[in-house]
Write a protein that holds these residues in place. Structure first.
Motif, short mmCIF file in Angstrom:
data_model
loop_
_atom_site.label_atom_id
_atom_site.label_comp_id
_atom_site.label_asym_id
_atom_site.label_seq_id
_atom_site.Cartn_x
_atom_site.Cartn_y
_atom_site.Cartn_z
N LEU A 40 35.17 42.86 37.22
CA LEU A 40 36.20 41.86 36.95
C LEU A 40 37.44 42.49 36.32
N PHE A 41 37.21 43.32 35.29
CA PHE A 41 38.35 43.96 34.60
C PHE A 41 39.09 44.92 35.54
N ALA A 42 38.32 45.70 36.32
CA ALA A 42 38.96 46.67 37.21
C ALA A 42 39.77 45.98 38.29
N MET A 43 39.21 44.95 38.90
CA MET A 43 39.94 44.26 39.96
C MET A 43 41.17 43.56 39.41
N ALA A 44 41.05 43.01 38.20
CA ALA A 44 42.22 42.37 37.58
C ALA A 44 43.31 43.40 37.29
N ALA A 45 42.90 44.59 36.80
CA ALA A 45 43.88 45.62 36.48
C ALA A 45 44.57 46.15 37.73
N TYR A 46 43.81 46.29 38.82
CA TYR A 46 44.38 46.86 40.04
C TYR A 46 45.20 45.87 40.86
N ARG A 47 45.26 44.62 40.44
CA ARG A 47 46.12 43.67 41.15
C ARG A 47 47.58 44.08 41.08
N GLU A 48 47.93 44.82 40.02
CA GLU A 48 49.31 45.27 39.86
C GLU A 48 49.51 46.70 40.37
N ALA A 65 28.11 38.83 42.05
CA ALA A 65 29.34 39.16 41.31
C ALA A 65 30.39 39.76 42.22
N GLY A 66 29.95 40.58 43.19
CA GLY A 66 30.89 41.18 44.13
C GLY A 66 31.55 40.16 45.03
N ARG A 67 30.87 39.05 45.30
CA ARG A 67 31.46 37.98 46.10
C ARG A 67 32.31 37.04 45.25
N ALA A 68 31.86 36.77 44.03
CA ALA A 68 32.55 35.77 43.19
C ALA A 68 33.83 36.31 42.58
N THR A 69 33.85 37.60 42.20
CA THR A 69 35.02 38.16 41.51
C THR A 69 36.30 38.07 42.32
N PRO A 70 36.33 38.48 43.60
CA PRO A 70 37.57 38.34 44.36
C PRO A 70 37.99 36.89 44.56
N GLU A 71 37.01 35.97 44.65
CA GLU A 71 37.35 34.56 44.75
C GLU A 71 38.03 34.08 43.48
N LEU A 72 37.50 34.51 42.35
CA LEU A 72 38.06 34.11 41.06
C LEU A 72 39.48 34.62 40.87
N LEU A 73 39.72 35.85 41.34
CA LEU A 73 41.03 36.48 41.15
C LEU A 73 41.96 36.31 42.35
N ASP A 74 41.50 35.57 43.35
CA ASP A 74 42.30 35.33 44.56
C ASP A 74 42.67 36.66 45.23
N VAL A 75 41.67 37.49 45.42
CA VAL A 75 41.85 38.80 46.06
C VAL A 75 41.12 38.78 47.40
N SER A 76 41.76 39.26 48.44
CA SER A 76 41.16 39.27 49.76
C SER A 76 40.18 40.44 49.91
N ILE A 77 39.04 40.15 50.55
CA ILE A 77 38.09 41.22 50.86
C ILE A 77 37.82 41.24 52.37
N THR A 78 38.83 40.92 53.12
CA THR A 78 38.72 40.92 54.58
C THR A 78 38.33 42.31 55.09
N GLY A 79 37.34 42.35 55.96
CA GLY A 79 36.91 43.62 56.54
C GLY A 79 35.89 44.36 55.71
N ALA A 105 31.25 50.49 28.38
CA ALA A 105 32.34 49.54 28.14
C ALA A 105 33.56 50.22 27.52
N PHE A 106 33.34 51.11 26.56
CA PHE A 106 34.46 51.79 25.91
C PHE A 106 35.15 52.76 26.88
N HIS A 107 34.37 53.38 27.75
CA HIS A 107 34.99 54.27 28.74
C HIS A 107 35.90 53.49 29.68
N VAL A 108 35.39 52.36 30.18
CA VAL A 108 36.20 51.52 31.06
C VAL A 108 37.42 50.98 30.31
N MET A 109 37.21 50.57 29.07
CA MET A 109 38.30 50.06 28.25
C MET A 109 39.40 51.11 28.10
#
Length: 550
Positions: free
Chosen positions: A29-37, A135-149, A484-488
Motif C-alpha cells: 500500500l505504501f509503495a504503490m501510494a508513493a509511486y503514484r507520483e 491485498a494485491g487485488r484490493a490495493t490498486p482498487e483502493l488507490l485507483d491504480v490500473s493493473i491492466t495486463g 517496516a523501518f527499512h521501507v519507511m
C-alpha cells in the motif's frame, strides 16, 4: 492425534503468519501510494531484457513497480523465511525441546506426526498466499491504480509454491538430521544463493541458462505477473516439494530420534583435544555455568557458520570478480535503471563499483545477515531458556539474573561483530583479488554500521525476550520492525521527507559509507540505541516472574 498435532502447530504459528501478511500488505500500500507520483516513463528507455528481468512491460504504470519491489523480493523472501522457520521447527525443534518423546508416546506414528506438521505448514503458506493475493487485488482498487495486463493470481500461485518448497526443504533436512539450525541454515542458504544467482546470471552473456538450476528461477523466471501461469514451472516446484516431503518421511522413520539436543559442539571437540583441553576448560569455568556466554555461543555456532560462509564467499569474495567481468554491462544498465527501485535495495548506482556493492551486498544482505544472527540470539537468550525449562537450572547456580542478561547480550554482540568482520573480510578480499578498487577503510565503515544496525534490532529482541518470555514474539516483532523501518527509510528518501530520520536504517545508509567513510555521529547514535535496549532488559528481567514451563 494427527488432528491435534496439526491444530497445535497452526495455533502456535498463525501469529507469525498474520504479522508477515499484514506487514507485506501495508508495504504494498505504501509503495504503490508513493509511486503514484513517480515518472514511470523511464522504464520504456530500459533495454528489453532488463524490463523482463524486473517484470515491467512497456507502457506499464506504477503497479508493476510496486508488485516487483514488494512481492518479487521482500514478499518472496519473507514468506519463504517464514516457511523455513516452520519447516525447521517441525521435527528438529521437538527433539531439541525434549518434547518429541511426548508426541510419540501417544498411539501415533512418526509419519503421522510429520504429516500433521507438514499439513500445518502448507495450510499457513496457502492462507498467507491467498491473503496477499487479496491485498494485491484490493490495493490498486483502493488507490485507483490500473493493473491492466497483470496476472496477480498466477503470480500468487508461483509465489506460494516457491515458499512451500523452501519450507519443505527445511523440513526434510530437519527430519534427517534433527538439527534445527542446520535445517534453517541450509534452506535459507539455498534461497538467498538462488535469489542472487537468478538476478546476476542472466546479465552475463552465455550464462543465462544456468539460472534454471536455482529454485528462485521458477518463482519469476516465466514472468507470471505478465504472462500468467507457466505450468511447467509450477509442475517443477510442486514435484520438487512432494519429493522433499517424501524424503522427510523416509528420514524421520529411519533415524534414531533424540529426546534432547545432545549434539557435539566445537567447544566439546576442543575440550577433548589434548592441545586445547586446558584452555577451553579454563574459559568455560566450573560446572556452576560461570561462563554462560560460552554455552550460548555453542548453541548458536551452526547459525553463525552458515551465515558467515554465505557472506564471506558468496556475497564477499565472489562479488569482486563478478563486478570485474560485468562492469561494462552494468554501466549500460545503470545509466537507465530507475532510481526509485534501487532505493528499495539500499540505494547505489550500478554504473560504479561502490554502487554495485551497495545494491548487491550492503543495501540488504549485510544488515539481513547481522539481523538473522542477533535477533535469533537475542530472542532465545532468555525466552528460549524459559520455553526449554532450563532457566531454573541456570539460576539455581550462584548466577544473578542481571549477569545472565549481560552474558547473553555479550554473546549477541560478539556474534554480530563476527558477522560484520567476515563481511568486511569477504568484500575487501574480493576487491583486492579482482582489483576493482574499493577503499578498505570505507568497506570497514559500511561493515561496522551494518553490524550496529543489526545489534539495535537484536537488542530489541533481547528486551522482548526478557520482558515477555516468549521467543516467537521476540523474533517476529523485531523482524517486522526491521522491515517496516527499512521501507519507511526508502519511501522517505524517494519523497525527500525528514521523517525517514526516525528509522535506524537512515543512520546506517544515508551517509553513504562506501564512498564517504564512517559517520561517527550515526555510529554513536546506533550504539547508544542498542545499549539502551540492553540496559532496559536488565531491570525488566530482574523483576518478572519467570515461567518454568512452556
Amino acid at each position: 492425534m494427527l488432528s491435534t498435532v496439526f491444530a497445535k502447530t497452526v495455533r502456535d504459528r498463525w501469529r507469525g503468519t498474520a504479522v508477515t501478511v499484514v506487514s507485506l500488505a501495508l508495504m504494498l500500500l505504501f509503495a504503490m501510494a508513493a509511486y503514484r507520483e513517480f515518472d514511470v516513463g523511464i522504464y520504456d528507455e530500459l533495454p528489453e531484457a532488463m524490463r523482463v528481468l524486473i517484470g515491467v512491460p512497456p507502457g506499464a504504470d506504477i503497479a508493476a513497480l510496486a508488485y516487483s519491489v514488494i512481492f518479487s523480493s521482500y514478499g518472496a523472501l519473507a514468506l519463504g523465511g517464514l516457511a523455513i522457520a516452520m519447516g525447521a521447527a517441525s521435527i528438529a525443534a521437538e527433539e531439541s525441546a525434549g518434547s518429541i518423546g511426548l508426541l510419540l508416546g501417544s498411539p501415533v506414528s512418526r509419519t503421522r506426526v510429520l504429516a500433521g506438521k507438514a499439513g500445518a505448514l502448507l495450510l499457513l503458506v496457502t492462507v498467507a498466499t491467498l491473503a496477499l493475493w487479496g491485498a494485491g487485488r484490493a490495493t490498486p482498487e483502493l488507490l485507483d491504480v490500473s493493473i491492466t495486463g497483470m496476472h496477480v493470481g498466477p503470480f500468487s500461485l508461483h509465489f506460494g509454491l516457491s515458499s512451500a518448497f523452501y519450507g519443505l526443504l527445511a523440513l526434510a533436512v530437519g527430519a534427517w538430521t534433527g538439527r534445527r539450525g542446520l535445517a534453517a541454515g541450509t534452506a535459507s542458504g539455498v534461497m538467498v544463493l538462488s535469489f542472487f544467482a537468478v538476478g546476476l546470471l542472466p546479465l552475463v552473456s552465455g550464462w543465462e541458462d544456468l539460472a534454471r538450476a536455482f529454485p528462485w528461477y521458477y518463482l519469476n523466471g516465466s514472468q507470471p505477473l505478465l504472462n500468467g501461469v507457466h505450468w511447467g514451472h509450477v509442475g517443477i516446484l510442486a514435484g520438487a516439494s512432494l519429493a522433499l516431503l517424501a524424503l522427510a518421511v523416509v528420514g524421520v522413520n529411519r533415524r534414531d530420534l533424540r529426546a534432547r539436543s545432545i549434539g557435539v559442539t566445537v567447544l566439546d571437540r576442543l575440550r577433548t583435544h589434548p592441545l586445547t583441553k586446558a584452555i577451553v576448560e579454563r574459559l568455560q569455568g566450573s560446572a556452576r555455568v560461570s561462563r554462560i556466554w560460552l554455552k550460548t555461543a555453542s548453541e548458536h555456532q551452526g547459525l553463525l557458520i552458515v551465515v558467515a560462509a554465505i557472506m564471506v564467499w558468496v556475497m564477499g569474495v565472489m562479488m569482486g570478480p563478478i563486478y570485474a567481468g560485468m562492469s561494462e554491462t552494468l554501466l549500460a544498465v545503470g545509466e537507465g535503471f530507475p532510481e526509485g527501485l534501487l532505493i528499495f535495495f539500499g540505494g547505489g548506482d550500478l554504473s560504479t563499483v561502490e554502487g554495485f556493492y551497495q545494491v548487491e551486498v550492503f543495501g540488504m544482505m549485510a544488515p539481513i545477515a547481522v539481523l538473522v544472527v542477533t535477533i535469533s540470539i537475542g530472542a532465545r537468550a532468555l525466552a528460549g531458556e524459559e520455553e526449554n525449562r532450563t532457566i531454573g537450572l541456570l539460576l539455581a547456580n550462584p548466577v544473578p539474573r542481571t549477569a545472565l542478561v549481560r552474558e547473553k547480550a555479550a554473546t549477541m554482540v560478539l556474534f554480530g561483530a563476527a558477522v560484520g568482520a567476515v563481511i568486511f573480510a569477504g568484500v575487501a578480499g574480493g576487491s583486492w583479488i579482482s582489483g576493482v578498487g574499493l577503499d578498505v577503510g570505507n568497506v570497514a565503515a559500511a561493515a561496522l554500521l551494518a553490524t550496529l544496525v543489526g545489534l539495535v534490532f537484536g537488542a530489541l529482541a533481547l528486551f522482548l525476550s526478557a520482558s515477555t518470555g516468549r521467543a516467537r514474539l521476540a523474533i517476529f516483532v523485531p523482524t517486522g520492525a526491521a522491515v517496516a523501518f527499512h521501507v519507511m527509510n526508502s519511501l522517505a528518501e524517494i519523497n525527500d521527507a525528514a521523517w525517514g530520520q526516525l528509522s535506524p536504517f537512515y543512520y546506517y545508509i544515508s551517509s553513504d559509507p562506501l564512498r564517504n567513510g564512517l559517520d561517527w555521529g550515526h555510529a554513536a547514535l546506533l550504539t547508544a540505541l542498542a545499549a539502551a535496549l540492553v540496559l532496559l532488559a536488565l531491570p525488566t528481567f530482574e523483576r518478572r516472574d519467570l515461567r518454568q514451563t512452556s
